[in-house]
Design an enzyme around this catalytic site. Structure first.
Site, PDB file in Angstrom:
ATOM      1  N   SER A 240     -61.190 -46.447  -1.103  1.00 37.07           N
ATOM      2  CA  SER A 240     -62.676 -46.815  -1.491  1.00 37.07           C
ATOM      3  C   SER A 240     -63.630 -45.916  -1.132  1.00 37.07           C
ATOM      4  CB  SER A 240     -63.064 -48.482  -1.091  1.00 37.07           C
ATOM      5  OG  SER A 240     -62.817 -48.629   0.363  1.00 37.07           O
ATOM      6  N   HIS A 270     -54.641 -51.287  -0.970  1.00 37.48           N
ATOM      7  CA  HIS A 270     -55.582 -51.092  -0.383  1.00 37.48           C
ATOM      8  C   HIS A 270     -56.404 -52.729  -0.050  1.00 37.48           C
ATOM      9  CE1 HIS A 270     -59.292 -49.398   1.275  1.00 37.48           C
ATOM     10  NE2 HIS A 270     -59.843 -49.108   0.459  1.00 37.48           N
ATOM     11  N   HIS A 316     -49.790 -49.406  10.642  1.00 35.91           N
ATOM     12  CA  HIS A 316     -51.016 -48.563  10.103  1.00 35.91           C
ATOM     13  C   HIS A 316     -50.734 -47.311  10.031  1.00 35.91           C
ATOM     14  CE1 HIS A 316     -55.110 -47.635   9.801  1.00 35.91           C
ATOM     15  NE2 HIS A 316     -55.398 -49.027   9.473  1.00 35.91           N
ATOM     16  N   ARG A 325     -60.049 -54.922  15.002  1.00 31.09           N
ATOM     17  CA  ARG A 325     -60.670 -55.769  13.957  1.00 31.09           C
ATOM     18  C   ARG A 325     -59.914 -57.100  13.847  1.00 31.09           C
ATOM     19  NH1 ARG A 325     -60.920 -51.786   8.849  1.00 31.09           N
ATOM     20  NH2 ARG A 325     -59.045 -51.523   9.805  1.00 31.09           N
ATOM     21  N   ASP A 371     -55.579 -56.793   8.283  1.00 31.48           N
ATOM     22  CA  ASP A 371     -55.207 -57.958   7.300  1.00 31.48           C
ATOM     23  C   ASP A 371     -54.402 -59.074   7.682  1.00 31.48           C
ATOM     24  OD1 ASP A 371     -56.868 -56.491   5.323  1.00 31.48           O
ATOM     25  OD2 ASP A 371     -55.238 -55.270   5.082  1.00 31.48           O
TER      26      ASP A 371
HETATM   27  N1  AMX Z   1     -42.664 -54.079   8.471  1.00 33.84           N
HETATM   28  C1  AMX Z   1     -41.748 -53.450   8.155  1.00 33.84           C
HETATM   29  N2  AMX Z   1     -41.489 -52.278   8.015  1.00 33.84           N
HETATM   30  C2  AMX Z   1     -42.517 -51.379   8.240  1.00 33.84           C
HETATM   31  C3  AMX Z   1     -43.932 -52.069   8.694  1.00 33.84           C
HETATM   32  C4  AMX Z   1     -43.958 -53.196   8.380  1.00 33.84           C
HETATM   33  N3  AMX Z   1     -44.996 -54.135   8.868  1.00 33.84           N
HETATM   34  N4  AMX Z   1     -44.572 -50.970   8.770  1.00 33.84           N
HETATM   35  C5  AMX Z   1     -44.090 -49.693   8.633  1.00 33.84           C
HETATM   36  N5  AMX Z   1     -42.847 -50.078   8.271  1.00 33.84           N
HETATM   37  C6  AMX Z   1     -41.677 -49.107   7.871  1.00 33.84           C
HETATM   38  C7  AMX Z   1     -42.248 -48.363   6.864  1.00 33.84           C
HETATM   39  O1  AMX Z   1     -41.748 -49.128   5.659  1.00 33.84           O
HETATM   40  C8  AMX Z   1     -41.339 -47.128   6.819  1.00 33.84           C
HETATM   41  O2  AMX Z   1     -40.064 -47.399   6.478  1.00 33.84           O
HETATM   42  P1  AMX Z   1     -39.020 -46.291   5.765  1.00 33.84           P
HETATM   43  O3  AMX Z   1     -39.017 -44.995   6.773  1.00 33.84           O
HETATM   44  O4  AMX Z   1     -37.784 -46.856   5.181  1.00 33.84           O
HETATM   45  O5  AMX Z   1     -39.969 -46.066   4.222  1.00 33.84           O
HETATM   46  C9  AMX Z   1     -41.354 -46.821   8.312  1.00 33.84           C
HETATM   47  O6  AMX Z   1     -41.609 -48.071   9.268  1.00 33.84           O
HETATM   48  C10 AMX Z   1     -42.392 -45.679   8.721  1.00 33.84           C
HETATM   49  O7  AMX Z   1     -43.548 -46.145   8.329  1.00 33.84           O
HETATM   50  P2  AMX Z   1     -44.823 -45.853   8.937  1.00 33.84           P
HETATM   51  O8  AMX Z   1     -45.163 -44.403   9.133  1.00 33.84           O
HETATM   52  O9  AMX Z   1     -45.110 -46.431  10.355  1.00 33.84           O
HETATM   53  O10 AMX Z   1     -46.184 -46.676   8.260  1.00 33.84           O
HETATM   54  P3  AMX Z   1     -46.777 -45.773   7.180  1.00 33.84           P
HETATM   55  O11 AMX Z   1     -48.151 -44.993   7.706  1.00 33.84           O
HETATM   56  O12 AMX Z   1     -45.954 -45.132   6.138  1.00 33.84           O
HETATM   57  O13 AMX Z   1     -47.740 -47.043   6.280  1.00 33.84           O
HETATM   58  C11 AMX Z   1     -48.536 -49.084   6.323  1.00 33.84           C
HETATM   59  C12 AMX Z   1     -48.558 -47.991   7.111  1.00 33.84           C
HETATM   60  C13 AMX Z   1     -49.744 -49.952   6.557  1.00 33.84           C
HETATM   61  C14 AMX Z   1     -48.663 -49.283   4.766  1.00 33.84           C
HETATM   62  C15 AMX Z   1     -47.194 -49.982   6.774  1.00 33.84           C
HETATM   63  O14 AMX Z   1     -47.146 -50.233   8.207  1.00 33.84           O
HETATM   64  C16 AMX Z   1     -47.099 -51.334   5.955  1.00 33.84           C
HETATM   65  O15 AMX Z   1     -46.435 -51.245   4.722  1.00 33.84           O
HETATM   66  N6  AMX Z   1     -47.551 -52.250   6.604  1.00 33.84           N
HETATM   67  C17 AMX Z   1     -47.051 -53.782   6.144  1.00 33.84           C
HETATM   68  C18 AMX Z   1     -48.284 -54.008   4.872  1.00 33.84           C
HETATM   69  C19 AMX Z   1     -49.963 -53.936   5.378  1.00 33.84           C
HETATM   70  O16 AMX Z   1     -49.758 -54.503   6.560  1.00 33.84           O
HETATM   71  N7  AMX Z   1     -50.562 -53.388   4.630  1.00 33.84           N
HETATM   72  C20 AMX Z   1     -51.891 -53.648   5.130  1.00 33.84           C
HETATM   73  C21 AMX Z   1     -52.495 -52.008   5.423  1.00 33.84           C
HETATM   74  C22 AMX Z   1     -53.827 -52.473   6.226  1.00 33.84           C
HETATM   75  C23 AMX Z   1     -54.916 -51.572   5.497  1.00 33.84           C
HETATM   76  O17 AMX Z   1     -55.035 -50.131   5.571  1.00 33.84           O
HETATM   77  N8  AMX Z   1     -55.617 -52.187   4.518  1.00 33.84           N
END
Ligand code: AMX
Length: 437
Positions: A240, A270, A316, A325, A371
């Site tokens: 955003s 997002h 994250h 937060r 979130d």
């Molecule tokens: N549950 C299960 N597995 C997770 C996880 C979770 N909450 N967070 C990360 N992982 C996994 C990833 O899927 C990835 O697996 P892969 O190697 O098989 O693809 C591995 O751990 C490494 O990921 P990462 O480098 O730690 O995370 P990222 O920087 O790629 O992604 C995020 C960050 C937030 C998208 C991810 O942690 C996630 O999907 N969390 C759950 C969804 C969520 O909470 N989204 C809200 C984001 C908040 C925001 O920014 N608004």
């Protein structure tokens, strides 16, 4: 006007500082870009500048150098209230100093003077089909207001470059002043049979939103202030913020640019994440017919992971500890309704899930993000229309993106124009890198 005077007094020094840096050090490298980043969403490519907020991997967001607990403790508050005036936060973001009560109230009063929403905006919203997503309505309302843009008007009638920021500030105040009314109008017209509650001129910006939402339970106004403060800014690389900056860099005014930013916020990766988190909490609650034990929850978390699904609200891209937060909202729930089932469950998940994620060993950050809990707090107050949560995020995020837009204009930030390559060119770069020197 205080914001104008404060920016004007800071501008000469800022302009000199940036000019010097660019003139004397343009060729100094700040990083390298690899193929993983080119194909990977430009993750971590250091190519944006903002002095308004910075996300430290271990501390979380700092607004103008201040942590969330510092912001909440030091900004002035309405009499008898727990959470600060959002006008004070806007002052902090724009000016870079903690306002006193009078200064925070100056922003609140600027907003009051500009809060009247032109009737054509409501007419546009009313004309949209009833199943239109509230984010589409929110973004459309912002875009519809574009005809009010002072920047667009002045630009076409002749405006010097070093004056761009002034009408951008005016536009930003005019627009942000109207957002609580627009958001609450969308909520009430969509979910409360069109029974609209008009603003109360005696209330502050955050309190007025709570009032116009029609949530009468005590504390919702403080939650509104807290929510709007927490979600306002998170550096410049998130979708955003970056979308707003990119569109604004073409000298599109803040209505065009902010609407674009909101369209990015509407994406499931997002702003929609908070509703997925609440959905997950409710699925746990429904499966166990109430709050499960820690052991049951641990098992459910493992089942979620083993089915190949992420646990929403955890992990994250940048942070490597509990998002402050999240912590601020946990504190709020603990202080106000620790016994609320869904809130209690969210708190229990915080006790259990980080260890599960650590044990699994994949997520770089096993801690909760913002979130993981925000939906549970809204749910407590009866705001249970998930689709609307992103609109509240949008109201808040517009504070950060407009503050950034004002300073981008003030410092003459140019149009964005990164370079793209073809896949064959990248392959060629790889081949050349293999040839021993
Ligand atoms: N549950 C299960 N597995 C997770 C996880 C979770 N909450 N967070 C990360 N992982 C996994 C990833 O899927 C990835 O697996 P892969 O190697 O098989 O693809 C591995 O751990 C490494 O990921 P990462 O480098 O730690 O995370 P990222 O920087 O790629 O992604 C995020 C960050 C937030 C998208 C991810 O942690 C996630 O999907 N969390 C759950 C969804 C969520 O909470 N989204 C809200 C984001 C908040 C925001 O920014 N608004």
């Amino acid at each position: 006007m205080i914001l104008k005077d404060k920016i004007a007094s800071q501008l000469p020094a800022w302009r000199d500082r940036v000019k010097k840096l660019v003139k004397e050090s343009s060729s100094v490298k700040v990083g390298e870009v690899n193929i993983g980043q080119v194909y990977g969403g430009m993750r971590d490519v250091k190519s944006l500048v903002t002095d308004i907020s910075y996300v430290d991997p271990n501390e979380g967001i700092r607004f103008r150098g201040m942590t969330i607990p510092e912001v909440l403790a030091q900004l002035p508050k309405p009499p008898g209230k727990e959470m600060p005036y959002v006008g004070g936060l806007y002052y902090l973001l724009i000016v870079g100093e903690v306002p006193n009560t009078a200064q925070a109230l100056e922003v609140e009063n600027e907003w009051k003077a500009r809060m009247q929403v032109p009737p054509y905006v409501f007419a546009v919203l009313d004309a949209m089909p009833t199943d239109t997503h509230p984010m589409t309505m929110f973004s459309t309302a912002i875009l519809a207001l574009q005809r009010e843009s002072l920047f667009a008007h002045k630009y076409h009638t002749g405006l010097k470059k070093d004056e761009y920021w002034d009408p951008t500030l005016e536009d930003s105040l005019n627009l942000t002043a109207k957002l609580p009314t627009i958001a609450a109008y969308i909520y009430r017209s969509k979910y409360k049979e069109g029974l609209i509650i008009g603003p109360d001129p005696d209330l502050d910006w955050g309190g007025n939103f709570a009032y116009m939402m029609g949530v009468e339970a005590p504390g919702y106004d403080d939650l509104a202030r807290l929510y709007f403060i927490l979600h306002s800014d998170h550096e410049s690389g998130n979708v955003s913020a970056h979308a707003t900056h990119l569109v604004g860099s073409a000298l599109s005014d803040i209505y065009y640019a902010g609407s674009a930013g909101m369209n990015g916020l509407a994406g499931p990766l997002h702003g929609l994440a908070n509703q997925e988190c609440l959905g997950w909490l409710l699925s746990v609650y429904n499966k166990f017919n109430g709050v499960p034990t820690k052991e049951q929850l641990r098992q459910f978390a493992w089942d979620t992971l083993n089915s190949g699904v992420v646990i929403p609200g955890y992990g994250h891209a940048v942070l490597r500890k509990t998002d402050p937060r999240f912590a601020a909202q946990l504190d709020f729930g603990n202080a106000h309704f620790p016994q609320d089932d869904i809130f209690h469950l969210a708190a229990l998940v915080y006790d259990v899930v980080p260890d599960v994620l650590k044990e699994q060993g994949k997520a770089k950050d096993p801690w909760p993000n913002v979130d993981a809990i925000s939906g549970a707090l809204q749910y407590h107050y009866g705001v249970r229309e998930f689709d609307f949560y992103t609109v509240m995020f949008g109201v808040s995020r517009m504070l950060g993106v407009t503050a950034n837009a004002i300073w981008a204009r003030a410092l003459g930030q140019p149009i964005e124009r990164p370079k793209s390559l073809t896949t064959a060119m990248l392959e060629d770069i790889v081949e050349k890198a293999k040839i021993p020197a």
